[in-house]
Design a protein around this motif. Structure first.
Motif, PDB file in Angstrom:
ATOM      1  N   ALA A 141      44.472  39.806  41.500  1.00 17.97           N
ATOM      2  CA  ALA A 141      45.628  40.301  42.250  1.00 17.97           C
ATOM      3  C   ALA A 141      46.133  41.617  41.681  1.00 17.97           C
ATOM      4  O   ALA A 141      46.473  42.546  42.426  1.00 17.97           O
ATOM      5  CB  ALA A 141      46.752  39.260  42.243  1.00 17.97           C
ATOM      6  N   SER A 144      43.634  44.341  42.569  1.00 20.33           N
ATOM      7  CA  SER A 144      43.750  44.678  43.990  1.00 20.33           C
ATOM      8  C   SER A 144      44.946  45.593  44.232  1.00 20.33           C
ATOM      9  O   SER A 144      44.859  46.573  44.990  1.00 20.33           O
ATOM     10  CB  SER A 144      43.898  43.403  44.825  1.00 20.33           C
ATOM     11  N   GLU A 145      46.078  45.294  43.573  1.00 20.10           N
ATOM     12  CA  GLU A 145      47.264  46.134  43.735  1.00 20.10           C
ATOM     13  C   GLU A 145      47.004  47.536  43.201  1.00 20.10           C
ATOM     14  O   GLU A 145      47.380  48.534  43.850  1.00 20.10           O
ATOM     15  CB  GLU A 145      48.456  45.525  43.010  1.00 20.10           C
ATOM     16  N   HIS A 249      40.777  42.984  50.057  1.00 17.36           N
ATOM     17  CA  HIS A 249      42.147  43.507  50.031  1.00 17.36           C
ATOM     18  C   HIS A 249      42.179  44.973  50.465  1.00 17.36           C
ATOM     19  O   HIS A 249      43.109  45.399  51.163  1.00 17.36           O
ATOM     20  CB  HIS A 249      42.707  43.381  48.606  1.00 17.36           C
TER      21      HIS A 249
END
Length: 376
Positions: A141, A144-145, A249
Motif C-alpha cells: 500500500a 502504491s501510494e 493501482h
C-alpha cells in the motif's frame, strides 16, 4: 565582456529567466501535489557535520558519501559537509525531532544538493532535489501510494508520456537464500553481472541458474509472466503479488515496465524500487522505492524527482500580464492589480520604454489600458 573570474566551475551553470521560470513552476506544482496528499514539508540545512551525514548514507550509491564537499567549521572545529542527497537528512529528522510523531509519517522536501564530481552521463554537480518520504511503512500500500504520487506530481509539472520501470533490488539475496544458492563470495559478482546484462559474465560468476532473469524484462505483463516461470519453489511469490497489486493501482496512469535485476541507483532499497521516465527527457525523471532508514532501521518508502531535468521537458509557464506603472502612479491601484495576479514594473526614470521592459499594459488614471491604446 566576459572576464576570467566570471567563468563558472565545471558542472555548474546559471539558470536564466525562462529556464528558472520552468523550474520554479514545476517545483510549485509538485509541492502542491505533495501537500494535497498530506505530506508536510521539512527544510533541513544545507550543511551538517560530516560524520552524521555520511553515517546516514550507509548503503547509498558507491562513492556518494565520498563525493561530498568537506571543510572545517571555524565555530566547532569539526568537519562539515555539503549535502549530496536530502533523503538521509529526512531520515535523521524522522528519527530524532519527529521520533514521537504518529506513523505513518508523511514528509516532503525540496532543496539544492552538490557533488564534488558527477558522472560522464550526467555532468551536473548541482541538483535541485524534490521528494516525499512515507516513514514507518514499506508495504504494498505504501509503495502504491508513492508511485502514484510521483506520477501525479510529474503530470502536474506538465510532463507527458510518463512510464514507470519496476525493479526488485533484493532479488539476488532472496533467490540465493534457498532457490538458487550462492556462496557469500559469489553474491556481489552475480548482482553485478545481472545489472550489466552480461550472460557470459554471469555464467563465469557461478550464476548460470540466474540466466532466465536476463530475459524477464520489458512490458510489465510479459516480463512478470517470465519472472513467474523463474520463481522456483515460490521464493518470489509475495514480491510478484506485490508488483501485481502496485501495477493495478497505477492502472493506465502510466506505462509500466519491469526490469527485476536493475541495481544502479537502488543500492539501499529493499524489496521494491522504481524509476520514472517522461517524454522529452534524456535521463530519468526520478527514482524511488522501499528502504530502511540508516541508524534507526525504521521502514520507509519514498521517491526523489530531479527538478533540473524536468525543466528540459516541462512547458514554459504562460507569460504573466505585465503592467507599466508610470512615475507618480496610484500605489493603491497597483497593489490591487498585484493581488489580482498582474505583474507590475514601476518606472524609475523619464527615458524608460515600457515595451522594451516587457510591459504590455499601463496603469493610466487608475485604469489598466493596453499600451497601444494609450499611444505609448
Amino acid at each position: 565582456m566576459t572576464q576570467p573570474n566570471d567563468l563558472l566551475p565545471e558542472g555548474l551553470e546559471d539558470r536564466l529567466p525562462l529556464e528558472a521560470a520552468r523550474i520554479t513552476a514545476a517545483m510549485r506544482a509538485c509541492l502542491d501535489v505533495l501537500d494535497a496528499h498530506g505530506y508536510d514539508r521539512v527544510r533541513p540545512p544545507l550543511l551538517e557535520f560530516e560524520a552524521s551525514l555520511a553515517g546516514r548514507m550507509a548503503g547509498a550509491e558507491p562513492g556518494e558519501a565520498r563525493a561530498m564537499f568537506r571543510f572545517v567549521d571555524p565555530a566547532s572545529l569539526r568537519t562539515l559537509a555539503l549535502r549530496s542527497d536530502m533523503t538521509p537528512q529526512v531520515g535523521r529528522i524522522a528519527s530524532t525531532s519527529l521520533k514521537g510523531a504518529p506513523r505513518p509519517l508523511r514528509l516532503a522536501y525540496c532543496g539544492d544538493t552538490v557533488l564534488i564530481a558527477a558522472s560522464q552521463l550526467d555532468p551536473a554537480r548541482e541538483r535541485l532535489q524534490l521528494g516525499a518520504e512515507l516513514i514507518g511503512a514499506d508495504s504494498v500500500a505504501a509503495a502504491s501510494e508513492a508511485v502514484m504520487l510521483a506520477i501525479e506530481a510529474l503530470k502536474a509539472a506538465g510532463l507527458t508520456g510518463i512510464s514507470v520501470d519496476f525493479t526488485l533490488p533484493d532479488l539476488v539475496d532472496t533467490l540465493s537464500a534457498a532457490a538458487f544458492p550462492l556462496g557469500a563470495d559469489q553474491i556481489e559478482a552475480v548482482r553485478r553481472e545481472l545489472d550489466t546484462k552480461d550472460a557470459g559474465g554471469l555464467k563465469a560468476a557461478g550464476g548460470a541458474a540466474y540466466l532466465p532473469l536476463l530475459y524477464a524484462t520489458g512490458p510489465f505483463d510479459s516480463a512478470l509472466a517470465a519472472l513467474r516461470d523463474v520463481d522456483a519453489g515460490g521464493a518470489l511469490k509475495s514480491r510478484l503479488e506485490g508488483l501485481t497489486r502496485i501495477a493495478a493501482h497505477i492502472g493506465d496512469a502510466a506505462r509500466i515496465t519491469l526490469d527485476p535485476t536493475e541495481r544502479h541507483g537502488f543500492e539501499y532499497q529493499t524489496w521494491f524500487g522504481f524509476t520514472l521516465y517522461a517524454e522529452g527527457l534524456r535521463h530519468a525523471a526520478g527514482r524511488g522505492g522501499t528502504y530502511r532508514i540508516a541508524g534507526s532501521d525504521e521502514p520507509a518508502t519514498g521517491f526523489t524527482l530531479y527538478l533540473d531535468r524536468l525543466a528540459d521537458a516541462a512547458p514554459q509557464p504562460s507569460p504573466a500580464r505585465v503592467v507599466w506603472l508610470p512615475l507618480g502612479h496610484d500605489r493603491q491601484a497597483a497593489s490591487q492589480l498585484r493581488g489580482e495576479g498582474w505583474r507590475t514594473v514601476a518606472q524609475l526614470a523619464e527615458d524608460e520604454d515600457p515595451a522594451t521592459l516587457g510591459c504590455d499594459h499601463v496603469l493610466d488614471a487608475g485604469s489598466v489600458r493596453a499600451l497601444q491604446d494609450r499611444g505609448a
